[in-house]
Motif scaffolding. Structure first.
Motif, PDB file in Angstrom:
ATOM      1  N   ALA A   1       6.665  -0.051   3.710  1.00  0.00           N
ATOM      2  CA  ALA A   1       5.677  -1.087   3.381  1.00  0.00           C
ATOM      3  C   ALA A   1       6.181  -1.956   2.232  1.00  0.00           C
ATOM      4  CB  ALA A   1       4.336  -0.444   3.029  1.00  0.00           C
ATOM      5  N   ALA A   2       6.808  -1.345   1.235  1.00  0.00           N
ATOM      6  CA  ALA A   2       7.363  -2.106   0.114  1.00  0.00           C
ATOM      7  C   ALA A   2       8.473  -3.040   0.597  1.00  0.00           C
ATOM      8  CB  ALA A   2       7.886  -1.159  -0.964  1.00  0.00           C
ATOM      9  N   MET A   3       9.315  -2.532   1.488  1.00  0.00           N
ATOM     10  CA  MET A   3      10.404  -3.351   2.031  1.00  0.00           C
ATOM     11  C   MET A   3       9.843  -4.566   2.772  1.00  0.00           C
ATOM     12  SD  MET A   3      13.537  -4.170   2.638  1.00  0.00           S
ATOM     13  CE  MET A   3      14.602  -2.808   2.186  1.00  0.00           C
ATOM     14  N   GLU A   4       8.859  -4.355   3.617  1.00  0.00           N
ATOM     15  CA  GLU A   4       8.290  -5.464   4.383  1.00  0.00           C
ATOM     16  C   GLU A   4       7.703  -6.530   3.456  1.00  0.00           C
ATOM     17  OE1 GLU A   4       7.241  -7.858   7.627  1.00  0.00           O
ATOM     18  OE2 GLU A   4       8.655  -6.203   7.444  1.00  0.00           O
ATOM     19  N   LYS A   5       7.025  -6.092   2.406  1.00  0.00           N
ATOM     20  CA  LYS A   5       6.473  -7.068   1.447  1.00  0.00           C
ATOM     21  C   LYS A   5       7.596  -7.874   0.794  1.00  0.00           C
ATOM     22  CE  LYS A   5       1.881  -6.148   0.670  1.00  0.00           C
ATOM     23  NZ  LYS A   5       0.832  -6.747  -0.102  1.00  0.00           N
TER      24      LYS A   5
ATOM     25  N   PRO B   1       0.841  -1.193   0.000  1.00  0.00           N
ATOM     26  CA  PRO B   1       0.000   0.000   0.000  1.00  0.00           C
ATOM     27  C   PRO B   1       0.879   1.247   0.000  1.00  0.00           C
ATOM     28  CG  PRO B   1       0.085  -0.969   2.190  1.00  0.00           C
ATOM     29  CD  PRO B   1       0.811  -1.912   1.272  1.00  0.00           C
ATOM     30  N   SER B   2       0.337   2.321  -0.558  1.00  0.00           N
ATOM     31  CA  SER B   2       1.051   3.601  -0.520  1.00  0.00           C
ATOM     32  C   SER B   2       0.033   4.726  -0.377  1.00  0.00           C
ATOM     33  CB  SER B   2       1.908   3.801  -1.774  1.00  0.00           C
ATOM     34  OG  SER B   2       1.098   3.918  -2.929  1.00  0.00           O
ATOM     35  N   ALA B   3       0.460   5.804   0.252  1.00  0.00           N
ATOM     36  CA  ALA B   3      -0.430   6.945   0.479  1.00  0.00           C
ATOM     37  C   ALA B   3      -0.974   7.456  -0.851  1.00  0.00           C
ATOM     38  CB  ALA B   3       0.321   8.053   1.203  1.00  0.00           C
ATOM     39  N   ARG B   4      -2.284   7.548  -0.909  1.00  0.00           N
ATOM     40  CA  ARG B   4      -2.973   8.030  -2.108  1.00  0.00           C
ATOM     41  C   ARG B   4      -2.585   7.232  -3.352  1.00  0.00           C
ATOM     42  NH1 ARG B   4      -2.549  14.432  -2.131  1.00  0.00           N
ATOM     43  NH2 ARG B   4      -3.998  14.129  -3.867  1.00  0.00           N
ATOM     44  N   ASN B   5      -2.119   6.016  -3.147  1.00  0.00           N
ATOM     45  CA  ASN B   5      -1.673   5.131  -4.226  1.00  0.00           C
ATOM     46  C   ASN B   5      -0.633   5.808  -5.113  1.00  0.00           C
ATOM     47  OD1 ASN B   5      -1.670   2.630  -5.531  1.00  0.00           O
ATOM     48  ND2 ASN B   5      -3.200   3.284  -7.013  1.00  0.00           N
ATOM     49  N   GLN B   6       0.209   6.635  -4.493  1.00  0.00           N
ATOM     50  CA  GLN B   6       1.165   7.403  -5.286  1.00  0.00           C
ATOM     51  C   GLN B   6       2.353   6.585  -5.779  1.00  0.00           C
ATOM     52  OE1 GLN B   6       2.499  10.686  -2.886  1.00  0.00           O
ATOM     53  NE2 GLN B   6       2.854   9.391  -1.137  1.00  0.00           N
ATOM     54  N   GLN B   7       2.705   5.501  -5.104  1.00  0.00           N
ATOM     55  CA  GLN B   7       3.748   4.578  -5.558  1.00  0.00           C
ATOM     56  C   GLN B   7       5.015   5.305  -6.004  1.00  0.00           C
ATOM     57  OE1 GLN B   7       2.085   1.731  -8.363  1.00  0.00           O
ATOM     58  NE2 GLN B   7       0.100   1.918  -7.362  1.00  0.00           N
ATOM     59  N   VAL B   8       5.600   6.077  -5.096  1.00  0.00           N
ATOM     60  CA  VAL B   8       6.785   6.868  -5.437  1.00  0.00           C
ATOM     61  C   VAL B   8       8.065   6.040  -5.462  1.00  0.00           C
ATOM     62  CG1 VAL B   8       5.788   8.984  -4.523  1.00  0.00           C
ATOM     63  CG2 VAL B   8       7.224   7.579  -3.041  1.00  0.00           C
TER      64      VAL B   8
ATOM     65  N   ALA C   1       5.491  12.463  -5.890  1.00  0.00           N
ATOM     66  CA  ALA C   1       4.749  12.343  -4.635  1.00  0.00           C
ATOM     67  C   ALA C   1       3.607  13.349  -4.553  1.00  0.00           C
ATOM     68  CB  ALA C   1       5.686  12.511  -3.451  1.00  0.00           C
ATOM     69  N   ALA C   2       2.379  12.831  -4.484  1.00  0.00           N
ATOM     70  CA  ALA C   2       1.216  13.680  -4.233  1.00  0.00           C
ATOM     71  C   ALA C   2       1.147  14.040  -2.754  1.00  0.00           C
ATOM     72  CB  ALA C   2      -0.062  12.962  -4.669  1.00  0.00           C
ATOM     73  N   SER C   3       1.679  13.151  -1.918  1.00  0.00           N
ATOM     74  CA  SER C   3       1.749  13.367  -0.470  1.00  0.00           C
ATOM     75  C   SER C   3       3.182  13.061  -0.030  1.00  0.00           C
ATOM     76  CB  SER C   3       0.762  12.444   0.258  1.00  0.00           C
ATOM     77  OG  SER C   3      -0.558  12.729  -0.106  1.00  0.00           O
ATOM     78  N   PRO C   4       4.097  14.012  -0.246  1.00  0.00           N
ATOM     79  CA  PRO C   4       5.514  13.718   0.008  1.00  0.00           C
ATOM     80  C   PRO C   4       5.851  13.392   1.452  1.00  0.00           C
ATOM     81  CG  PRO C   4       5.186  16.049  -0.488  1.00  0.00           C
ATOM     82  CD  PRO C   4       3.882  15.361  -0.741  1.00  0.00           C
ATOM     83  N   GLU C   5       4.994  13.733   2.386  1.00  0.00           N
ATOM     84  CA  GLU C   5       5.278  13.443   3.788  1.00  0.00           C
ATOM     85  C   GLU C   5       5.132  11.962   4.126  1.00  0.00           C
ATOM     86  OE1 GLU C   5       0.926  14.786   3.562  1.00  0.00           O
ATOM     87  OE2 GLU C   5       2.801  15.276   2.555  1.00  0.00           O
ATOM     88  N   TYR C   6       4.653  11.149   3.188  1.00  0.00           N
ATOM     89  CA  TYR C   6       4.435   9.722   3.459  1.00  0.00           C
ATOM     90  C   TYR C   6       5.394   8.788   2.721  1.00  0.00           C
ATOM     91  CZ  TYR C   6       0.147  11.232   5.699  1.00  0.00           C
ATOM     92  OH  TYR C   6      -0.753  11.834   6.535  1.00  0.00           O
ATOM     93  N   TRP C   7       6.382   9.319   2.018  1.00  0.00           N
ATOM     94  CA  TRP C   7       7.245   8.461   1.215  1.00  0.00           C
ATOM     95  C   TRP C   7       7.983   7.419   2.052  1.00  0.00           C
ATOM     96  CZ3 TRP C   7      12.538   7.860   1.442  1.00  0.00           C
ATOM     97  CH2 TRP C   7      13.256   8.803   2.190  1.00  0.00           C
TER      98      TRP C   7
END
Length: 171
Positions: A97-101, A37-44, A85-91
């Motif tokens: 989350a990507a690392m854990e997956k 998952p990523s904030a706002r599905n931004q997938q940065v 990043a649409a929401s850069p504070e969540y990168w």
């Protein structure tokens, strides 16, 4: 392996055999990271896959927290392009989350892996940027080292009922 079994049995592995990991397995692992998952599905996120032994050795020598990189079969640098990043504070959360997956995907494939933190330590980020020619504007979040484990990781007991609070904090 059942999902819950995998979630509860995954451990950090820092010692690897010299067995190579199939390219298709590495692709599957990175693919799992992209399904986080990523904030706002931004997938940065951006991923740099490193299989070159010279580069892995440079990580082992240049990163004080990663001497085991010298024996890893591969590494994946999890990075972020903040221009997307649409929401850069969540990168940072998105990359975590990507690392854990990816760690879980390694475990599911019988591989051992360890998460090496890079950000916010600029000197660590700079090592990855230099070794992998990562553009200056890209943030390096973390590095995953992986390979076939030299030995099975011991099972740990980490569940503590006393750390769970129902509806409100009670001591």
């Amino acid at each position: 392996m059942e999902l819950m079994e995998g979630l509860l049995s995954r451990r950090s592995v820092r010692q690897y055999t010299d067995q190579k990991v199939a390219a298709a397995d590495i692709t599957d692992i990175v693919k799992a990271g992209m399904y986080a998952p990523s904030a706002r599905n931004q997938q940065v996120w951006e991923f740099v896959v490193i299989t070159d032994k010279d580069k892995l050795t440079q990580f082992g020598s240049g990163l004080p927290t990663a001497p085991m990189a010298k024996t890893a079969a591969f590494a994946v640098a999890v990075c972020a392009d903040l221009d997307r990043a649409a929401s850069p504070e969540y990168w940072e959360q998105d990359c975590a989350a990507a690392m854990e997956k990816m760690l879980l995907a390694c475990h599911a494939k019988g591989l051992g892996a360890v998460w090496i933190g890079m950000h916010p330590h600029e000197e660590r980020e700079d090592v990855v940027k230099k070794v992998c020619a990562v553009p200056e504007k890209i943030k390096v979040h973390s590095l995953m080292l992986a390979g076939y484990p030299e030995k099975a990781a011991a099972q740990a007991q980490r569940f503590h009922q006393e750390y769970i609070h129902q509806n409100e904090w009670k001591d």
